[in-house]
Design a protein around this motif. Structure first.
Motif, PDB file in Angstrom:
ATOM      1  N   VAL A 117     -36.981  18.405 -74.409  1.00  0.00           N
ATOM      2  CA  VAL A 117     -37.021  17.693 -75.690  1.00  0.00           C
ATOM      3  C   VAL A 117     -38.420  17.784 -76.294  1.00  0.00           C
ATOM      4  CG1 VAL A 117     -36.829  15.419 -76.783  1.00  0.00           C
ATOM      5  CG2 VAL A 117     -35.100  16.156 -75.133  1.00  0.00           C
ATOM      6  N   TYR A 175     -31.170  13.835 -78.956  1.00  0.00           N
ATOM      7  CA  TYR A 175     -30.963  15.069 -78.214  1.00  0.00           C
ATOM      8  C   TYR A 175     -29.993  14.839 -77.066  1.00  0.00           C
ATOM      9  CZ  TYR A 175     -35.214  15.979 -80.764  1.00  0.00           C
ATOM     10  OH  TYR A 175     -36.136  16.102 -81.768  1.00  0.00           O
ATOM     11  N   LEU A 202     -29.291  22.337 -74.637  1.00  0.00           N
ATOM     12  CA  LEU A 202     -29.903  21.283 -75.430  1.00  0.00           C
ATOM     13  C   LEU A 202     -29.278  21.298 -76.818  1.00  0.00           C
ATOM     14  CD1 LEU A 202     -33.462  20.059 -75.633  1.00  0.00           C
ATOM     15  CD2 LEU A 202     -32.398  20.760 -77.753  1.00  0.00           C
ATOM     16  N   TYR A 256     -38.904  21.399 -77.618  1.00  0.00           N
ATOM     17  CA  TYR A 256     -38.111  21.617 -78.828  1.00  0.00           C
ATOM     18  C   TYR A 256     -38.728  20.876 -80.011  1.00  0.00           C
ATOM     19  CZ  TYR A 256     -34.259  21.742 -82.107  1.00  0.00           C
ATOM     20  OH  TYR A 256     -33.510  21.941 -83.231  1.00  0.00           O
ATOM     21  N   THR A 257     -39.063  19.612 -79.806  1.00  0.00           N
ATOM     22  CA  THR A 257     -39.606  18.789 -80.893  1.00  0.00           C
ATOM     23  C   THR A 257     -40.925  19.357 -81.402  1.00  0.00           C
ATOM     24  OG1 THR A 257     -38.534  16.830 -79.988  1.00  0.00           O
ATOM     25  CG2 THR A 257     -40.338  16.463 -81.538  1.00  0.00           C
ATOM     26  N   ALA A 267     -29.509  19.302 -80.525  1.00  0.00           N
ATOM     27  CA  ALA A 267     -30.363  18.434 -81.329  1.00  0.00           C
ATOM     28  C   ALA A 267     -29.557  17.930 -82.524  1.00  0.00           C
ATOM     29  CB  ALA A 267     -31.598  19.192 -81.804  1.00  0.00           C
TER      30      ALA A 267
END
Length: 88
Positions: A14, A61, A74, A17-18, A76
């Protein structure tokens, strides 16, 4: 993979990705300490968790671990609205 290993790996995913999707002009980033687990479950060799961050972006997420294939997924999501619906 035990519960703690899953949660740490998922939080790192996370974070990655963020940080990759933040607006570069904001000069912001998050760490694992900024990610919290909302819910998680482990069934046999599979795990799933819902996560959010301390950012005010409305994102959450879903991280899934498929133990048979040893692979993570994952997803989102962006929260657009929270509507109250009365129970009639």
């Amino acid at each position: 993979m035990n519960e703690q290993e899953f949660l740490l790996k998922a939080k790192k995913m996370v974070v990655d990705y963020t940080n990759k999707h933040l607006d570069k002009a904001d000069d912001a980033s998050i760490s694992v300490d900024d990610v919290f687990n909302v819910w998680h479950a482990k069934v046999l060799q599979n795990s799933k968790g819902l996560f959010s961050t301390t950012m005010f972006d409305g994102m959450y997420y879903e991280v899934t671990y498929n133990g048979d294939k040893d692979v993570f997924y994952l997803d989102a999501y962006k929260k657009f609205e929270n509507v109250e619906i009365k129970n009639d």
